[in-house]
Design an enzyme around this catalytic site. Sequence first.
Site, PDB file in Angstrom:
ATOM      1  CG  LEU A 193      -1.849   1.125   1.420  1.00 19.97           C
ATOM      2  CD1 LEU A 193      -2.806   1.219   0.251  1.00 19.97           C
ATOM      3  CD2 LEU A 193      -2.626   0.950   2.718  1.00 19.97           C
ATOM      4  CG  ASP A 210      10.277   0.493   3.682  1.00 21.83           C
ATOM      5  OD1 ASP A 210       9.046   0.457   3.517  1.00 21.83           O
ATOM      6  OD2 ASP A 210      10.946  -0.521   3.948  1.00 21.83           O
ATOM      7  CE1 TYR A 258      -1.602  -6.464  10.084  1.00 20.74           C
ATOM      8  CE2 TYR A 258      -3.580  -7.744   9.619  1.00 20.74           C
ATOM      9  CZ  TYR A 258      -2.793  -6.639   9.390  1.00 20.74           C
ATOM     10  OH  TYR A 258      -3.181  -5.695   8.470  1.00 20.74           O
TER      11      TYR A 258
HETATM   12  N1  SER Z   1      -4.423  -8.116   3.900  1.00 16.17           N
HETATM   13  C1  SER Z   1      -4.195  -8.279   5.295  1.00 16.17           C
HETATM   14  C2  SER Z   1      -3.707  -9.641   5.605  1.00 16.17           C
HETATM   15  O1  SER Z   1      -4.100 -10.551   4.918  1.00 16.17           O
HETATM   16  C3  SER Z   1      -5.459  -8.035   6.064  1.00 16.17           C
HETATM   17  O2  SER Z   1      -5.368  -6.822   6.685  1.00 16.17           O
HETATM   18  O3  SER Z   1      -2.983  -9.812   6.533  1.00 16.17           O
END
Ligand code: SER
Length: 318
Positions: free
Chosen positions: A15, A36, A141
């Site tokens: 992104l 980065d 995550y």
């Molecule tokens: N695209 C991300 C992932 O698959 C989801 O926030 O971890």
Amino acid sequence: MSKEKILITGSGGQLGSVLTEALKDKFGKNAVIATDLRQMENYEGIFELLDATDAVALEALIEKYKITQIYHLAAILSAKGEQNPLQTWDINLKTLFNVLEASVKYKIDKVFFPSSIAVYGDMATKSNTAQDEFLNPSTVYGISKAAGENWCQYYFLKYGLDVRSLRYPGVIGYQSLPGGGTTDYAVEIYHNAVKEEAFECYLKADAMLPMIFMDDTIRATIELMEAPKESITIRTSYNLAGVSFTPEEVVTSIKEHYPNFEVTYKPDFRQGIAEGWPSSIDDSFARNDWNWQPKYDLDAITAEMITQLKKKYNLITQ
Ligand code: SER
């Protein structure tokens, strides 16, 4: 000339690399400071190496460039995060705290923090998942994003920091490759299709997940950040929807262009992660508060991905 000076962490990511270009287009090349962990090849503009876990280094850049806005995109995603849960927690939260603390200290005008559909777990209603559903994420995550959202709200309430956030679905774009996510198949499958290679999918054929095209993602991010402060009613993170589909549905859409495209299914641990996530998202707060409206459905995504990837691979035939 823009008065903004925008620092982006994770500018080299899936992104980040596209958002950095969009912000340069909007605010001017010199208004954007891309950062980065690794050098970005062929990057045109201001770039600084930055390990965002290093608060001193982050603050030095804020001072050097008189930063007014921060987009904090650096993070470890869902699938990769499971390989080293404690390190993922550490990196995702430490970098966020560094950004939030520095933003208060240097009176940063606006901060953006990306959250994710991964904040939802098996207690949330899967279909049309509401903004205020249970958050019981199953990946580190997802836990880091759920905690992160709440910390963003805390900094808004306690210090008045204008931090804004979106719960991104899986992002699909031709410009860059994702790394370490559960939704990555939906990008990789298009690369295989245009190269006329078979594809082995690590999710089941019927694993429906919320997705969004890159153009919609960038537009949503900028629209949220441009919205008047008074219209922002969600200070954790906004549900955001683009389109929902299964691998089987992508294959059907691709077969309109490549009838011989071959796909096999070999689900791995990522199928387990996907099963904990919503299949579709209710984003009515985003629609009501700042007029969010996605533009791309699955067939539009497929057409654009194929056109652009053919150019990338020099497969355009006259
Ligand atoms: N695209 C991300 C992932 O698959 C989801 O926030 O971890």
